[in-house]
Design an enzyme around this catalytic site. Structure first.
Site, short mmCIF file in Angstrom:
data_model
loop_
_atom_site.label_atom_id
_atom_site.label_comp_id
_atom_site.label_asym_id
_atom_site.label_seq_id
_atom_site.Cartn_x
_atom_site.Cartn_y
_atom_site.Cartn_z
N GLY A 1 0.74 -1.14 -0.09
CA GLY A 1 -0.03 -0.11 0.01
C GLY A 1 0.88 1.11 0.00
CG PHE A 2 4.95 3.36 1.69
CD1 PHE A 2 4.87 4.41 2.87
CD2 PHE A 2 5.99 3.48 1.12
CE1 PHE A 2 5.67 5.20 3.05
CE2 PHE A 2 6.99 4.60 1.09
CZ PHE A 2 6.47 5.28 2.57
CB VAL B 1 9.75 -3.04 -1.68
CG1 VAL B 1 10.86 -3.27 -0.71
CG2 VAL B 1 8.66 -2.54 -0.61
CG ASP C 1 -1.28 -3.94 8.68
OD1 ASP C 1 -2.33 -4.53 8.63
OD2 ASP C 1 -0.78 -3.06 7.59
#
Length: 420
Positions: free
Chosen positions: A119-120, A123, A237
């Protein structure tokens, strides 16, 4: 971005404005227009309407664009201020990377170096030998389409920098250059727990020895967050994809973007903004926005059931395929058939007692009432002891079946407990 939004919507907006002109035009103006002599050209009426509507439409769109850009600039300014003014005080042990360094180290963010995406944002792995100390690193790059990325970025830097434990992923540094926001972590060679746990072939790599070590590592990480750090940290989370595995398969809790810190004398808080992952959030948080240490206990219980069964919590189970993972585990445990719940690869006489103990601890962690859940200290004690008596769990949260155990403190109807 904001100007493009205004341009693409102006035509549609003008058409709508013609239909709802009475919302924006004083009634006396409308009357003056409609009261024209019948013999005047109909196009003159439309021309007058357009002359009135266009300036109003443009003003509204310009105001909306300004607000959009202002809102975005405030977020970026907050991140910029954090980097310039608060870096030394909030993250004294972190290195500030330049964008050029990271671009080179990831081979211009090449697809070959991409490890995954959340969601960020995406990577990437830093190429071997490109880091200053020669250590392997992973770069999490904030996506421009991420809605919560800016807030998570600030939260992760300020919070994670203060946490040091062998079972927490270590944040090494960050980059805030222009609109680029990136977090740099230690590289986890063996990906995440879900990579193995839910794969029909790779799950066999996780024998009972590895799984019990993973359970113990996660327990110790949560104990540190709740009991032994300077603040009480609520992760909010905890799930299989946020448990990363190093070269020795030791677990490390990651992703503190939505975590919250309590003073030691604080016990719970509430929010109107519900975040987290479906299937891992407790009922009191879903219904009333309340979170406490028992939030992470609940998530740990769900995760523990998954570790011993290799089952997803997004599927249904049972003869009629109408039970969620928590209910299915409870029904089998109540019937004395708990071993049917376990991953078949773990079904041997040497581990059966320990598996059943893990199952009972997990069921205690997922109780509907947070007061009925154990603390992580109690969880750790129960998992280590092979002789300690444990209370019998009641029906877990979010049960579809009627609660025949008559949980007296339940303040909601069964329909209130359906996850959403």
């Amino acid at each position: 971005m904001c100007s493009r939004l205004a341009t693409t919507t102006i035509g549609r907006f003008l058409r709508q404005m013609v239909k709802i002109s009475s919302w924006f035009i004083p009634i006396n103006v409308i009357n003056s227009v409609t009261a024209q002599d019948d013999d005047k050209d109909h196009h003159k009426k439309q021309e007058l309407l357009v002359k009135i509507l266009v300036p109003i439409a443009v003003l509204i769109l310009v105001a909306g664009s300004i607000m959009c850009c202002y809102s975005r600039s405030r977020v970026l300014k907050a991140i910029g201020n954090f980097n310039v003014e608060n870096c030394n005080s909030n993250a004294p042990n972190l290195r500030v990377f330049s964008f050029a360094e990271i671009k080179e180290a990831t081979n211009n963010f090449s697809f070959e170096n991409k490890l995954g995406e959340g969601g960020f944002g995406p990577v990437y792995k830093v190429l071997s030998g490109k880091s200053q100390k020669g250590e392997e690193m992973a770069v999490k790059r904030l996506s421009k389409t991420s809605n919560q990325g800016a807030e998570e970025f600030i939260n992760e830097v300020t919070l994670t920098a203060k946490l040091q434990h062998v079972n927490l992923v270590r944040l090494l540094g960050f980059c805030t250059e222009g609109e680029e926001k990136m977090l740099i972590y230690e590289y986890m060679l063996n990906k995440s727990l879900d990579f193995y746990l839910f794969d029909p072939t790779r799950r066999y790599f996780l024998d009972w020895t590895k799984r019990i070590a993973i359970i113990e590592g996660i327990t110790q990480g949560l104990l540190y967050l709740q009991e032994y750090s300077n603040f009480t940290i609520i992760h909010r989370d905890l799930k299989a994809s946020n448990i990363l595995l190093d070269s020795e398969m030791k677990p490390k809790i990651s992703d503190f973007g939505i975590a919250r810190a309590f003073q030691k004398d604080e016990h719970e808080a509430s929010t109107g903004r519900i975040v987290g992952t479906y299937g891992y959030v407790p009922p009191e948080y879903v219904r009333r926005g309340i979170y406490s240490m028992k939030y992470d206990v609940y998530s740990f219980g769900v995760l523990l059931l998954q570790i011993i069964s290799s089952r997803r919590n997004s599927c249904t189970y049972g003869l009629s395929q109408n039970l969620n993972l928590l209910e299915y585990a409870y029904e089998l445990w109540k019937e004395g058939e708990g071993m049917r719940f376990m991953d078949p690869s773990l079904d041997d006489s040497s581990s059966s007692c320990k598996l059943m103990a893990c199952m009972q601890v997990a069921l205690l962690c997922i109780q509907e009432n947070p007061d009925h859940r154990p603390t992580m200290l109690e969880v750790s004690s129960m998992l280590k002891s092979e002789t300690a008596a444990m209370p019998a769990p009641l029906r877990p949260a979010f049960s579809i079946k009627s609660n025949e155990d008559k949980l007296s403190v339940n303040d909601a109807t069964s329909s209130d407990l359906v996850p959403r």
